[in-house]
Design a protein around this motif. Sequence first.
Motif, PDB file in Angstrom:
ATOM      1  N   PHE A  65       0.783  -1.287  -0.093  1.00  0.00           N
ATOM      2  CA  PHE A  65       0.110  -0.164  -0.149  1.00  0.00           C
ATOM      3  C   PHE A  65       0.853   1.087   0.145  1.00  0.00           C
ATOM      4  CE2 PHE A  65      -3.372  -3.149   1.171  1.00  0.00           C
ATOM      5  CZ  PHE A  65      -4.346  -2.313   0.601  1.00  0.00           C
ATOM      6  N   PHE A  66       2.059   1.150   0.689  1.00  0.00           N
ATOM      7  CA  PHE A  66       2.927   2.250   0.518  1.00  0.00           C
ATOM      8  C   PHE A  66       3.374   2.637  -0.806  1.00  0.00           C
ATOM      9  CE2 PHE A  66       7.668   2.939   0.674  1.00  0.00           C
ATOM     10  CZ  PHE A  66       7.532   4.327   1.110  1.00  0.00           C
ATOM     11  N   LEU A  67       3.865   1.463  -1.487  1.00  0.00           N
ATOM     12  CA  LEU A  67       4.202   1.885  -2.793  1.00  0.00           C
ATOM     13  C   LEU A  67       3.049   2.375  -4.009  1.00  0.00           C
ATOM     14  CD1 LEU A  67       6.290  -1.660  -3.668  1.00  0.00           C
ATOM     15  CD2 LEU A  67       7.257   0.719  -3.349  1.00  0.00           C
ATOM     16  N   THR A 102       8.400  12.038   2.132  1.00  0.00           N
ATOM     17  CA  THR A 102       9.210  12.807   2.996  1.00  0.00           C
ATOM     18  C   THR A 102      10.926  12.220   2.608  1.00  0.00           C
ATOM     19  OG1 THR A 102       9.206  11.001   4.650  1.00  0.00           O
ATOM     20  CG2 THR A 102       7.796  12.933   4.851  1.00  0.00           C
ATOM     21  N   GLU A 103      11.810  12.777   3.207  1.00  0.00           N
ATOM     22  CA  GLU A 103      13.220  12.194   2.856  1.00  0.00           C
ATOM     23  C   GLU A 103      13.039  10.828   3.237  1.00  0.00           C
ATOM     24  OE1 GLU A 103      17.869  13.160   3.794  1.00  0.00           O
ATOM     25  OE2 GLU A 103      16.329  14.552   4.316  1.00  0.00           O
ATOM     26  N   ALA A 104      12.826  10.452   4.478  1.00  0.00           N
ATOM     27  CA  ALA A 104      12.595   9.050   4.952  1.00  0.00           C
ATOM     28  C   ALA A 104      11.840   8.095   4.155  1.00  0.00           C
ATOM     29  CB  ALA A 104      12.129   8.911   6.628  1.00  0.00           C
ATOM     30  N   GLY A 105      10.862   8.595   3.776  1.00  0.00           N
ATOM     31  CA  GLY A 105       9.939   7.865   2.618  1.00  0.00           C
ATOM     32  C   GLY A 105      10.716   7.522   1.550  1.00  0.00           C
ATOM     33  N   ALA A 156      12.796   3.103  -2.563  1.00  0.00           N
ATOM     34  CA  ALA A 156      13.783   2.299  -3.310  1.00  0.00           C
ATOM     35  C   ALA A 156      13.986   0.888  -2.696  1.00  0.00           C
ATOM     36  CB  ALA A 156      15.059   3.119  -3.296  1.00  0.00           C
ATOM     37  N   VAL A 157      14.177   0.670  -1.482  1.00  0.00           N
ATOM     38  CA  VAL A 157      14.025  -0.529  -0.970  1.00  0.00           C
ATOM     39  C   VAL A 157      12.909  -1.397  -1.196  1.00  0.00           C
ATOM     40  CG1 VAL A 157      14.636  -1.975   0.921  1.00  0.00           C
ATOM     41  CG2 VAL A 157      15.785   0.234   0.794  1.00  0.00           C
ATOM     42  N   ALA A 158      11.813  -0.623  -0.940  1.00  0.00           N
ATOM     43  CA  ALA A 158      10.498  -1.239  -1.150  1.00  0.00           C
ATOM     44  C   ALA A 158      10.076  -1.617  -2.676  1.00  0.00           C
ATOM     45  CB  ALA A 158       9.217  -0.480  -0.582  1.00  0.00           C
ATOM     46  N   ARG A 159      10.874  -0.790  -3.357  1.00  0.00           N
ATOM     47  CA  ARG A 159      10.326  -1.185  -4.994  1.00  0.00           C
ATOM     48  C   ARG A 159      11.382  -2.434  -5.219  1.00  0.00           C
ATOM     49  NH1 ARG A 159       6.431  -0.278  -7.672  1.00  0.00           N
ATOM     50  NH2 ARG A 159       6.697   1.973  -7.623  1.00  0.00           N
TER      51      ARG A 159
END
Length: 306
Positions: free
Chosen positions: A10-12, A60-63, A68-71
């Motif tokens: 869902f984040f992606l 955000t910057e953290a997001g 990139a990792v989630a992708r």
Amino acid sequence: MKYSWDNIRFFLAVADTGSLSGAARKLGSTQPTVGRHINALEDATELRLFDRFNDGFRLTEAGNDLFAVARKMSDAAAEFNIRQAGLAELNGCLRLSSNHQCAPFITQVAPAFFSNFPNVELEFLASQRDANLSQREADLLIRFCIPEFGDLIARKLAVMEFAIYAHSEFVEAHPACLTEQRYGMAEWVHFDADHLTEPGEKWLARTLKSNAILRVSNLHLLQESLRSGIGMGLLPCYLGDRDTSLIRISEPIDEARSILHLLVHRDLRKSPLIRNAMTFLAEQFSLHSQILLGSPPPAPSARAAE
């Protein structure tokens, strides 16, 4: 700390679409559900992943760092699913997605499918949303238009004709619908905005001189609305011609003619099940090609008199 893959998925989707509503449409979910998954991931990571604005969500910057990792995780999961499916035999589950206009045809050939694939469970989704084959949201996709994502192979299945239909009582009460005057009448039933890119809906938008009295979200509602006698509408000929309560009041509309494509992910086509299912579908569409093209319409006046 273990993180739910659902939350990451869902984040992606929110990152890709920029909004909760866009992510909900992409995943076939609801806006509140998307919001709960985002909040759960932010709570689990103890990070603010999105800035919320009136016009949408921004990473955000953290997001951005986690995106990139989630992708990579998403791509790896998709590759795993594709390779696993490619090793399957003629059993298991086949996920097929088609648009609404093709869905009744698929149900009509379902008995033949199960005769050929007795050990296969068919999971069938009728939706205007393009299922992502790379993410294994479906194994096979039937569409008028070829989606612009993923490493897909497209195969032409058939040509589908559309014509104008109305209930016999409506035709009796509104004889002008049998002439070109129908395009100036208000009694039309259309699809909603999710269908506006389709040839038939584009033609209606160009041709009709007034707004529809009713807009519906799927083919079943459209057909039932016409059966109720409230107006005219565009239906696939294979469906309208076999409905004895409806009368075809036009020849097939050239501008509404649509080409059906069967789509598969390039890696998934090597699966014995997928390969055989594609052959089966191609044979069924070929076998019924004349029905999909529509037979000559019966005389409207004669059927209306009945």
